[in-house]
Design a protein around this motif. Structure first.
Motif, mmCIF file in Angstrom:
data_model
loop_
_atom_site.group_PDB
_atom_site.id
_atom_site.type_symbol
_atom_site.label_atom_id
_atom_site.label_comp_id
_atom_site.label_asym_id
_atom_site.label_seq_id
_atom_site.Cartn_x
_atom_site.Cartn_y
_atom_site.Cartn_z
ATOM 1 N N VAL A 79 0.838 -1.196 0.000
ATOM 2 C CA VAL A 79 0.000 0.000 0.000
ATOM 3 C C VAL A 79 0.875 1.248 0.000
ATOM 4 N N GLU A 80 1.935 1.214 0.780
ATOM 5 C CA GLU A 80 2.818 2.380 0.896
ATOM 6 C C GLU A 80 3.429 2.740 -0.459
ATOM 7 N N ASN A 81 3.946 1.742 -1.171
ATOM 8 C CA ASN A 81 4.556 2.016 -2.472
ATOM 9 C C ASN A 81 3.528 2.506 -3.486
ATOM 10 N N ALA A 82 2.349 1.908 -3.452
ATOM 11 C CA ALA A 82 1.302 2.334 -4.380
ATOM 12 C C ALA A 82 0.888 3.775 -4.102
ATOM 13 N N ASP A 83 0.779 4.124 -2.822
ATOM 14 C CA ASP A 83 0.403 5.496 -2.474
ATOM 15 C C ASP A 83 1.459 6.496 -2.942
ATOM 16 N N LYS A 84 2.721 6.094 -2.878
ATOM 17 C CA LYS A 84 3.789 6.988 -3.340
ATOM 18 C C LYS A 84 3.664 7.250 -4.837
ATOM 19 N N LYS A 85 3.357 6.205 -5.585
ATOM 20 C CA LYS A 85 3.208 6.381 -7.031
ATOM 21 C C LYS A 85 1.983 7.229 -7.353
ATOM 22 N N ASP A 86 0.911 7.024 -6.613
ATOM 23 C CA ASP A 86 -0.293 7.821 -6.844
ATOM 24 C C ASP A 86 -0.045 9.297 -6.558
ATOM 25 N N ALA A 87 0.781 9.570 -5.550
ATOM 26 C CA ALA A 87 1.067 10.957 -5.185
ATOM 27 C C ALA A 87 1.918 11.651 -6.253
ATOM 28 N N ASN A 88 2.731 10.874 -6.965
ATOM 29 C CA ASN A 88 3.580 11.420 -8.022
ATOM 30 C C ASN A 88 3.507 10.508 -9.245
ATOM 31 N N PRO A 89 2.420 10.579 -9.995
ATOM 32 C CA PRO A 89 2.255 9.678 -11.135
ATOM 33 C C PRO A 89 3.431 9.757 -12.102
#
Length: 646
Positions: A79-89
């Motif tokens: 979840v943490e890694n996915a959230d990071k990518k979502d924050a900076n597509p």
């Protein structure tokens, strides 16, 4: 290692569930929840072990676990890694880096060099209407230097992305066709095959190394919108800038680039629901004809180009196969017949859809452009397109376009398809009202492909094994591998489901209605994680495409954007009547039932005597649909729990 999710709730504690959801974006808001609370989701959403495995782990006999059958684990980000990518597509990062490069080039222009490289990818295998290829050719012509087409074979990436051997076979066949066409233009097609142990992130550096070898001052390519591919291109731009190589990345896959379909209310937001997206998208393509205008085809190199690159043409040839992705002789022959390669074949497949009637003779191992189709171009209402509004749900004939392999590999563009459809429509105008015409319905199906690509670009988490709607991260899935295997083999005891899966296994393709039926059965009747089905389809299909495949699976599993509501669960029997009204589809792919008709064919276990059913040699249903439906409703209503096992 996580405990078995098939254990009772007393030994399998409730998993954390996101409880603060923004209703517009359905994104989880960050809170003070500890990382330990998310450890269960680290790499795998479930253990996918059966009870025997959990028991052996509890007893300390982990050495015996490897010998037990289990499904393949899906690839799921934390979840943490996915959230990071979502924050900076990644797409935004690529666009920022390109803007920086372009500003620097205005101040200090680079030399054109001795050649121009067009880096072809596995989703733009065509010469016609190819954005980056067209511009690269024009640049080469204006600077009187040769154009080189480069393709990189990446076995490790194919494995990581679950590419099917059939997709790789289709890729290689199309490359051979392209090499022949390019040779007539004096344009070399050079194939760099990476070693199987080559790091996946090494592609940009290897391409830039070849650019240096060939004296190329620029590398041109079309963008893909998956996370890994965008991060590859980000490295290409940043490293290219360091090495003095201009990198040009173009939008080509879609009619309207990601982010281009703006909300009518203004702002930067995009639509997460298909219908309003489609309303704006369809208005754009009908009011702005330039969106469907083709890019110019590449122009010939000087006749000396092939001689100049003669040594490389010998050393960098198209492989006959890729290790780990070989097809046996029988499957290779079948794939070549069912899915013929090349742009000419793609155009003919499209033309057959627009101008000929559907026929049941196309169920087997036959070419989509085989002789015998009845031409109804003088009365288009009887064509496959003309009857698409109702016929598209029928799997017992070739009612759909069969273009999906060509879309997935970019052998034909959506622009070309829509432009030709408009040309053959009354008044030369493209119908887009899906309620008013069959053509409008079909155009909306193409728009779903666009929509899902916009989604993966804006919400990288869906490329990373995460549900779009994070509310459903905690849905409790079953884990018995016997059910997954029965589903894969087409031995679930439900004829329409089994016919669909056997078509998948035999042809590397499946009718769209049957994809939905098979997916619903896996996720709602068997209550198995949708990622297992998503991955299996990718490993079997010739048209495996992350955006479309993921979008379809999440729609059925009710975890995606604009999904089917979780309480709408397909009934395999009623779906059989809709998808296979003649029964020909089931009888062809499930030959054990070829002697049955009517409702006996759709539900042999429920309608025949025990002795008559046993004589068929066909498996009994592995689950009771009514009970399975109630279980699914309970799991979705009580996310994080197994109320049916409490």
């Amino acid at each position: 290692m996580p405990s078995s999710s098939s254990a009772s709730t007393s030994t399998n504690p409730k998993r954390p569930v996101p409880d603060d959801i923004n209703p517009e974006t359905k994104r989880q808001k960050k809170d003070d929840q500890t990382q330990a609370d998310e450890d269960w989701f680290n790499g795998n959403i479930c253990a996918f072990f059966d009870g025997d495995v959990a028991e052996k782990l509890d007893e300390g006999r982990a050495d015996q676990v490897a010998s037990l059958p289990r499904p393949s684990d899906p690839r799921v980000s934390t979840v943490e890694n996915a959230d990071k990518k979502d924050a900076n597509p990644p797409l935004q990062l690529v666009e920022v880096e390109i803007e920086k490069q372009d500003k620097a080039l205005k101040q200090s222009p680079l030399e054109a060099g001795k050649s121009v490289i067009y880096w072809m990818r596995m989703n733009d295998l065509r010469l016609t209407d190819n954005h980056a290829l067209s511009l690269a050719s024009s640049f080469a012509q204006s600077n009187s230097i040769p154009l080189v087409v480069l393709f990189v074979v990446t076995p490790r990436e194919y494995k990581a992305h679950d590419r099917s051997p059939r997709r790789i076979d289709f890729l290689l066949r199309n490359l051979r066709t392209l090499q022949s066409s390019l040779s007539k233009l004096n344009i070399p097609l050079l194939v760099h095959s990476q070693p199987h142990d080559a790091p996946r992130k090494s592609q940009p550096m290897e391409v830039l190394k070849l650019a240096k070898k060939w004296g190329a001052g620029s590398v041109w390519s079309n963008l893909s919108y998956e996370v890994d591919e965008l991060e590859r291109d980000l490295r290409l731009v940043t490293e290219g800038s360091k090495q003095g190589v201009r990198v040009e990345l173009k939008h080509d896959r879609l009619v309207v680039k990601p982010g281009g379909v703006k909300k009518k209310t203004g702002g930067d937001g995009m639509y997460n629901v298909f219908t309003p997206f489609y309303n704006v998208w369809s208005d754009m393509i009908t009011s702005n004809p330039s969106l469907l205008a083709p890019y110019a085809s590449p122009k010939p190199n000087d006749v000396s180009a092939l001689k100049t690159f003669g040594d490389d043409l010998k050393a960098m040839s198209i492989p006959t196969s890729v290790k780990g992705f070989e097809l046996d002789e029988k499957d290779a022959k079948a794939m070549k017949k069912i899915h013929p390669e090349g742009e000419e074949a793609a155009v003919e497949v499209l033309n057959r859809f627009l101008t000929t009637k559907a026929r049941s003779s196309q169920l087997g191992t036959v070419s989509p452009i085989a002789d015998g189709a009845e031409d109804v171009s003088s009365s288009k209402k009887d064509s496959r397109l003309g009857t698409y509004g109702t016929g598209r749900d029928h799997a017992d004939k070739d009612t759909t376009s069969r273009l999906s392999p060509y879309f997935a590999s970019g052998v034909i563009s959506a622009r070309q398809v829509l432009a030709e459809t408009a040309r053959q429509s009354p008044g030369g105008k493209l119908p887009v009202d899906k309620k008013a015409s069959a053509t409008g319905t079909w155009v909306s199906e193409i728009a779903w492909r666009e929509f899902y690509n916009h989604i993966i670009a804006a919400y990288p988490r869906v490329s990373m094994g995460q549900p779009f709607n994070v509310k459903y991260r905690g849905v409790q899935w079953e884990t018995d591998p016997k059910y997954l295997q029965a589903w894969k083999e087409g031995k679930a005891g439900y004829p329409i489901v089994d016919a669909a899966m056997r078509q998948c296994n035999a042809q590397g393709w499946m009718h769209n209605r049957c994809r939905m039926i098979a997916a619903s059965f896996l996720t709602k009747d068997l209550m198995l994680d949708w990622r297992l089905g998503e991955r299996y389809f990718m490993t079997q299909f010739v048209d495996g495409d992350l955006a479309a495949n993921n979008g379809g699976w999440q729609w059925v599993a009710s975890t995606g954007t604009d999904p089917q509501p979780y309480f709408r669960i397909f009934n395999p029997l009623s779906q059989s009547e809709k998808a296979d009204p003649s029964g020909d589809y089931i009888r062809y792919f499930v030959p054990e039932l070829k002697g049955l008709k009517g409702k006996d064919l759709l539900d042999p276990h429920g309608r025949l005597s025990p002795a008559a059913f046993k004589a068929l040699g066909y498996p009994a249903p592995i689950v009771d649909h009514k009970k399975a439906r109630e279980r699914a409703l309970g799991r979705y209503k009580n996310i994080g729990e197994k109320p049916d096992e409490a």
